[in-house]
Design a protein around this motif. Structure first.
Motif, PDB file in Angstrom:
ATOM      1  N   ALA A   1      -7.678 -12.702  -6.485  1.00 58.59           N
ATOM      2  CA  ALA A   1      -8.729 -12.013  -5.729  1.00 58.59           C
ATOM      3  C   ALA A   1      -8.574 -12.244  -4.236  1.00 58.59           C
ATOM      4  CB  ALA A   1     -10.104 -12.473  -6.207  1.00 58.59           C
ATOM      5  N   GLN A   2      -8.165 -13.435  -3.848  1.00 58.38           N
ATOM      6  CA  GLN A   2      -8.016 -13.744  -2.431  1.00 58.38           C
ATOM      7  C   GLN A   2      -6.906 -12.910  -1.806  1.00 58.38           C
ATOM      8  OE1 GLN A   2      -7.489 -17.905  -1.733  1.00 58.38           O
ATOM      9  NE2 GLN A   2      -7.702 -17.746   0.482  1.00 58.38           N
ATOM     10  N   THR A   3      -5.810 -12.711  -2.539  1.00 56.74           N
ATOM     11  CA  THR A   3      -4.715 -11.879  -2.039  1.00 56.74           C
ATOM     12  C   THR A   3      -5.144 -10.424  -1.938  1.00 56.74           C
ATOM     13  OG1 THR A   3      -3.124 -13.363  -3.085  1.00 56.74           O
ATOM     14  CG2 THR A   3      -2.327 -11.187  -2.440  1.00 56.74           C
ATOM     15  N   ALA A   4      -5.878  -9.945  -2.929  1.00 51.78           N
ATOM     16  CA  ALA A   4      -6.361  -8.559  -2.909  1.00 51.78           C
ATOM     17  C   ALA A   4      -7.291  -8.333  -1.727  1.00 51.78           C
ATOM     18  CB  ALA A   4      -7.076  -8.242  -4.217  1.00 51.78           C
ATOM     19  N   LYS A   5      -8.154  -9.297  -1.454  1.00 50.61           N
ATOM     20  CA  LYS A   5      -9.083  -9.180  -0.322  1.00 50.61           C
ATOM     21  C   LYS A   5      -8.322  -9.127   0.999  1.00 50.61           C
ATOM     22  CE  LYS A   5     -13.272 -11.230   1.612  1.00 50.61           C
ATOM     23  NZ  LYS A   5     -14.281 -12.293   1.454  1.00 50.61           N
ATOM     24  N   ARG A   6      -7.278  -9.929   1.114  1.00 50.34           N
ATOM     25  CA  ARG A   6      -6.466  -9.912   2.336  1.00 50.34           C
ATOM     26  C   ARG A   6      -5.775  -8.566   2.520  1.00 50.34           C
ATOM     27  NH1 ARG A   6      -1.591 -12.783   1.293  1.00 50.34           N
ATOM     28  NH2 ARG A   6      -0.757 -10.668   1.054  1.00 50.34           N
ATOM     29  N   ARG A   7      -5.231  -8.018   1.427  1.00 53.71           N
ATOM     30  CA  ARG A   7      -4.554  -6.722   1.524  1.00 53.71           C
ATOM     31  C   ARG A   7      -5.522  -5.612   1.915  1.00 53.71           C
ATOM     32  NH1 ARG A   7      -0.404  -7.094  -3.700  1.00 53.71           N
ATOM     33  NH2 ARG A   7       1.178  -8.342  -2.605  1.00 53.71           N
ATOM     34  N   MET A   8      -6.723  -5.666   1.361  1.00 54.05           N
ATOM     35  CA  MET A   8      -7.706  -4.655   1.710  1.00 54.05           C
ATOM     36  C   MET A   8      -8.130  -4.787   3.170  1.00 54.05           C
ATOM     37  SD  MET A   8      -9.325  -1.996   0.959  1.00 54.05           S
ATOM     38  CE  MET A   8      -8.760  -1.909  -0.742  1.00 54.05           C
ATOM     39  N   SER A   9      -8.239  -6.006   3.652  1.00 53.56           N
ATOM     40  CA  SER A   9      -8.582  -6.238   5.050  1.00 53.56           C
ATOM     41  C   SER A   9      -7.489  -5.709   5.973  1.00 53.56           C
ATOM     42  CB  SER A   9      -8.804  -7.732   5.287  1.00 53.56           C
ATOM     43  OG  SER A   9      -9.124  -7.989   6.634  1.00 53.56           O
ATOM     44  N   SER A  10      -6.234  -5.937   5.621  1.00 55.43           N
ATOM     45  CA  SER A  10      -5.112  -5.410   6.417  1.00 55.43           C
ATOM     46  C   SER A  10      -5.142  -3.891   6.444  1.00 55.43           C
ATOM     47  CB  SER A  10      -3.779  -5.902   5.842  1.00 55.43           C
ATOM     48  OG  SER A  10      -3.666  -7.300   5.918  1.00 55.43           O
ATOM     49  N   LEU A  11      -5.455  -3.288   5.304  1.00 54.06           N
ATOM     50  CA  LEU A  11      -5.517  -1.830   5.221  1.00 54.06           C
ATOM     51  C   LEU A  11      -6.638  -1.275   6.105  1.00 54.06           C
ATOM     52  CD1 LEU A  11      -4.542   0.803   3.953  1.00 54.06           C
ATOM     53  CD2 LEU A  11      -6.092   0.369   2.032  1.00 54.06           C
ATOM     54  N   GLN A  12      -7.793  -1.928   6.086  1.00 51.12           N
ATOM     55  CA  GLN A  12      -8.917  -1.461   6.902  1.00 51.12           C
ATOM     56  C   GLN A  12      -8.584  -1.554   8.388  1.00 51.12           C
ATOM     57  OE1 GLN A  12     -12.737  -2.485   4.016  1.00 51.12           O
ATOM     58  NE2 GLN A  12     -12.108  -3.944   5.550  1.00 51.12           N
ATOM     59  N   ASN A  13      -7.946  -2.637   8.808  1.00 43.84           N
ATOM     60  CA  ASN A  13      -7.546  -2.760  10.217  1.00 43.84           C
ATOM     61  C   ASN A  13      -6.549  -1.672  10.599  1.00 43.84           C
ATOM     62  OD1 ASN A  13      -9.156  -5.023  10.640  1.00 43.84           O
ATOM     63  ND2 ASN A  13      -7.535  -6.448  10.054  1.00 43.84           N
TER      64      ASN A  13
ATOM     65  N   ILE B   1       0.041  10.136  -3.195  1.00 37.45           N
ATOM     66  CA  ILE B   1      -1.209  10.263  -2.436  1.00 37.45           C
ATOM     67  C   ILE B   1      -0.885  10.316  -0.950  1.00 37.45           C
ATOM     68  CG2 ILE B   1      -3.381   9.116  -1.823  1.00 37.45           C
ATOM     69  CD1 ILE B   1      -3.350   7.854  -4.606  1.00 37.45           C
ATOM     70  N   ASP B   2      -1.525  11.221  -0.241  1.00 37.86           N
ATOM     71  CA  ASP B   2      -1.430  11.296   1.210  1.00 37.86           C
ATOM     72  C   ASP B   2      -2.538  10.426   1.794  1.00 37.86           C
ATOM     73  OD1 ASP B   2      -1.216  11.833   3.871  1.00 37.86           O
ATOM     74  OD2 ASP B   2      -1.633  13.994   3.724  1.00 37.86           O
ATOM     75  N   PHE B   3      -2.165   9.386   2.524  1.00 35.82           N
ATOM     76  CA  PHE B   3      -3.166   8.441   3.008  1.00 35.82           C
ATOM     77  C   PHE B   3      -4.041   9.013   4.122  1.00 35.82           C
ATOM     78  CE2 PHE B   3       0.239   7.972   5.991  1.00 35.82           C
ATOM     79  CZ  PHE B   3      -0.302   7.519   7.174  1.00 35.82           C
ATOM     80  N   LEU B   4      -3.675  10.177   4.687  1.00 36.03           N
ATOM     81  CA  LEU B   4      -4.478  10.804   5.736  1.00 36.03           C
ATOM     82  C   LEU B   4      -5.392  11.904   5.206  1.00 36.03           C
ATOM     83  CD1 LEU B   4      -1.832  11.033   8.625  1.00 36.03           C
ATOM     84  CD2 LEU B   4      -3.646   9.335   8.322  1.00 36.03           C
TER      85      LEU B   4
ATOM     86  N   ARG C   1     -11.090   8.966  -2.441  1.00 32.63           N
ATOM     87  CA  ARG C   1     -10.448   8.694  -1.155  1.00 32.63           C
ATOM     88  C   ARG C   1      -9.429   7.564  -1.307  1.00 32.63           C
ATOM     89  NH1 ARG C   1     -16.364   8.956   1.758  1.00 32.63           N
ATOM     90  NH2 ARG C   1     -16.723  11.155   1.205  1.00 32.63           N
ATOM     91  N   PRO C   2      -8.367   7.582  -0.508  1.00 31.89           N
ATOM     92  CA  PRO C   2      -7.291   6.584  -0.676  1.00 31.89           C
ATOM     93  C   PRO C   2      -7.775   5.141  -0.656  1.00 31.89           C
ATOM     94  CG  PRO C   2      -6.619   8.298   0.849  1.00 31.89           C
ATOM     95  CD  PRO C   2      -8.065   8.543   0.563  1.00 31.89           C
ATOM     96  N   THR C   3      -8.719   4.836   0.213  1.00 33.33           N
ATOM     97  CA  THR C   3      -9.188   3.454   0.318  1.00 33.33           C
ATOM     98  C   THR C   3      -9.869   2.986  -0.957  1.00 33.33           C
ATOM     99  OG1 THR C   3     -11.145   4.378   1.425  1.00 33.33           O
ATOM    100  CG2 THR C   3      -9.432   3.428   2.823  1.00 33.33           C
ATOM    101  N   TYR C   4     -10.727   3.835  -1.533  1.00 34.36           N
ATOM    102  CA  TYR C   4     -11.437   3.455  -2.754  1.00 34.36           C
ATOM    103  C   TYR C   4     -10.507   3.437  -3.964  1.00 34.36           C
ATOM    104  CZ  TYR C   4     -15.977   3.566  -0.461  1.00 34.36           C
ATOM    105  OH  TYR C   4     -17.042   3.290   0.370  1.00 34.36           O
ATOM    106  N   ARG C   5      -9.553   4.352  -3.996  1.00 33.79           N
ATOM    107  CA  ARG C   5      -8.617   4.370  -5.114  1.00 33.79           C
ATOM    108  C   ARG C   5      -7.706   3.138  -5.081  1.00 33.79           C
ATOM    109  NH1 ARG C   5      -5.772  10.123  -6.023  1.00 33.79           N
ATOM    110  NH2 ARG C   5      -4.908   8.869  -7.747  1.00 33.79           N
ATOM    111  N   TYR C   6      -7.285   2.762  -3.896  1.00 29.72           N
ATOM    112  CA  TYR C   6      -6.444   1.565  -3.769  1.00 29.72           C
ATOM    113  C   TYR C   6      -7.243   0.307  -4.120  1.00 29.72           C
ATOM    114  CZ  TYR C   6      -3.164  -1.805  -1.711  1.00 29.72           C
ATOM    115  OH  TYR C   6      -2.298  -2.856  -1.513  1.00 29.72           O
ATOM    116  N   CYS C   7      -8.510   0.301  -3.740  1.00 32.20           N
ATOM    117  CA  CYS C   7      -9.388  -0.829  -4.073  1.00 32.20           C
ATOM    118  C   CYS C   7      -9.512  -0.962  -5.590  1.00 32.20           C
ATOM    119  CB  CYS C   7     -10.761  -0.635  -3.435  1.00 32.20           C
ATOM    120  SG  CYS C   7     -11.904  -2.004  -3.707  1.00 32.20           S
TER     121      CYS C   7
ATOM    122  N   PHE D   1       0.834  -1.199   0.000  1.00 30.38           N
ATOM    123  CA  PHE D   1       0.000   0.000   0.000  1.00 30.38           C
ATOM    124  C   PHE D   1       0.873   1.256   0.000  1.00 30.38           C
ATOM    125  CE2 PHE D   1      -2.339   3.149   2.740  1.00 30.38           C
ATOM    126  CZ  PHE D   1      -3.260   3.536   1.777  1.00 30.38           C
ATOM    127  N   ARG D   2       1.946   1.244   0.793  1.00 30.00           N
ATOM    128  CA  ARG D   2       2.837   2.396   0.877  1.00 30.00           C
ATOM    129  C   ARG D   2       3.519   2.663  -0.461  1.00 30.00           C
ATOM    130  NH1 ARG D   2       3.487   7.068   3.668  1.00 30.00           N
ATOM    131  NH2 ARG D   2       5.662   7.537   4.130  1.00 30.00           N
TER     132      ARG D   2
END
Length: 511
Positions: free
Chosen positions: A174-186, A142-145, A154-160, A133-134
């Protein structure tokens, strides 16, 4: 920029954590490095991370420490916000210019606050997702804050959206992408809990009912948080009951009897004693690779009971032998195999490998049963006190290398061409166990006419294989019924097609 490799001093308060992350670095070789296309975000691993709180108050029996850069003294107090004072193989996310990504590294530190802290492999997985993500943030500038008023900006939707593009181009699953998005949300949830307030939502969230079967096979459900980001990566699981694979912690393929014989013949031709015993152990007990190669000498020093046909070995939590999720279970080792391992322990070959080992344990029985020629373990247990000596502790890579470089070529030389992984031995054990119990008793008859016997069979296989979920054991029964039936029908259909083709060949010429 070079990170401290051997030890790092860590504090637990937020203010001190910010100072600590900068203190991780040694003196910079240059003041700053310009951004270059070949410079990437990376992960550095600190082999031994010591956690404590610095103080000017001297504790009883404490010793003074000195901060070289500041020239001041302080004392070390036990950290109150972490479960353990020492953590091995701690990952640190480092920007291309050599500086740590402060927020992400503080988040990783927070994962050590639990009563049972996250394992280093879990932390490395999270760190890998955040480093990805970094890198994307830096490349897109992109500034993630910074949160835009437009949701899709927004950073989350653009990264998605970026992850979906990677999936579409075949660069990511898809499974790896879902895991990365979950890590980002946490990560973002932790940022909000740490005091950063976002005026606009980073995603849309709601409750969903997750259905599952409990350990006894009953249907259950629980409420979980779901977001529109992770839902966009829904992975549809295959429901093919006629597949040649069984889902048991991965796609496993039980080896037919003829392939088992071919495997044994190839191992015998190669003559690697450690691999022969290890493979037979997996075939005889269903143990996973991490269990087979973390067995210790002390597991084979006892004498079996008089008249016993097998010997019981406890593995998992509370022992030195690793299992998946530290699950406690008992392996039943056939006596013929147990005796052969005892002979191996007293052999010159085994003693030579032990003498080559640089790891001296308090008790000689704590040494691993199987060691490489250089005296290193094939797989190092998480609770091994020598893990911090390794940048990446052994995790069975030598076994995989043996299969690829020696076993498969030998199988091919003997005229066999089939895919094989060590983990397939576990599924092979399960199917052998099931088929031996079904001799003279077809599965359809047992399940239809004698439910108590069917249930006892299910429980027996589940216990021997250490399944937590009964549904996993049921897959072996379904495989035995469905796949073999499908294979039989397929062979019959192919014979029919071949006979038709021969009839056509008799009427006309086919080039």
């Amino acid at each position: 920029m070079i990170l401290a490799k051997c030890q790092a001093k860590v504090v637990s308060s937020p203010l001190m954590q910010r100072k600590l992350l900068k203190g991780f670095l040694l003196q910079r070789m240059v003041a700053s490095l310009p951004m270059k296309s070949n410079f990437r975000v990376r992960i550095e691993v600190i082999r031994k991370l010591e956690c404590y709180e610095p103080s000017t108050i001297e504790p009883v029996g404490g010793h003074v420490c000195r901060v070289a850069a500041k020239g001041c003294d302080y004392y070390r107090h036990s950290a109150q916000d972490v479960a353990h004072d020492v953590f091995y193989h701690y990952p640190v996310i480092v920007d291309p210019d050599g500086s740590p990504w402060v927020e992400a590294n503080r988040y990783l530190l927070s994962r050590l606050n639990a009563i049972v802290p996250a394992k280093h492999r879990t932390l490395e997985s999270i760190a890998s997702d955040l480093a990805h993500f970094r890198q994307w943030l830096l490349e897109e500038e992109i500034d993630f804050l910074t949160i835009s008023s437009r949701p899709r900006a927004r950073p989350t939707y653009r990264y998605c959206a970026y992850l979906h593009d990677e999936i579409r181009f075949g660069k990511l699953k898809a499974q790896t992408a879902k895991r990365r998005m979950s890590s980002l949300q946490n990560f973002y949830r932790w940022i909000e809990g740490d005091g950063v307030k976002f005026e606009l939502p980073l995603w849309l969230e709601n409750d969903e009912a997750l259905k599952f079967k409990d350990a006894r096979g009953f249907q259950r459900s629980k409420s979980v948080k779901s977001t529109d980001l992770t839902r966009s990566f829904r992975v549809v699981k295959s429901t093919n009951d006629y597949s040649e694979y069984i889902d048991d912690g991965g796609k496993l393929r039980p080896l037919p009897r003829d392939e088992q014989m071919a495997l044994v013949a190839a191992l015998n031709a190669i003559g690697n004693t450690e691999m022969i015993l290890a493979f037979f152990f997996a075939l005889a007990t269903g143990a996973r690779l991490q269990t087979v190669f973390t067995l210790r000498r002390q597991n084979f020093l006892g004498e079996p009971y008089q008249g016993a046909v097998s010997h019981r070995i406890k593995v998992g939590g509370g022992t030195l032998v690793s299992t998946k999720y530290a699950k406690q279970m008992v392996l039943l080792v056939p006596l013929f195999l147990y005796r052969r391992v005892q002979v191996y322990l007293n052999s010159e070959r085994c003693q030579r490998r032990i003498s080559s080992s640089k790891h001296v344990y308090p008790e000689s029985g704590e040494q691993y049963l199987f060691l490489t020629r250089a005296g290193q373990p094939y797989y190092m247990a998480d609770n091994d006190p020598f893990t911090f000596l390794y940048r990446s502790p052994p995790r069975g890579n030598a076994v995989t290398q043996f299969i690829r470089q020696q076993l498969k070529p030998e199988l091919y030389r003997q005229g066999h061409d089939f895919e094989f992984r060590f983990h397939d031995l576990r599924a092979t054990f399960g199917m052998n166990l099931l088929e031996d119990r079904l001799v003279g008793h077809p599965l359809d008859d047992i399940s239809a006419q004698n439910q108590p016997n069917f249930f006892r069979l299910l429980m027996y296989i589940r216990q021997r294989m250490g399944h937590t979920n009964l549904a996993t054991t049921e897959r072996y029964l379904n495989y035995q019924k469905n796949y073999k039936l499908a294979a039989h029908l397929q062979y019959g259909y192919e014979d029919h097609l071949e006979s038709l083709l021969k009839a056509v060949e008799g009427c006309c010429e086919l080039d």
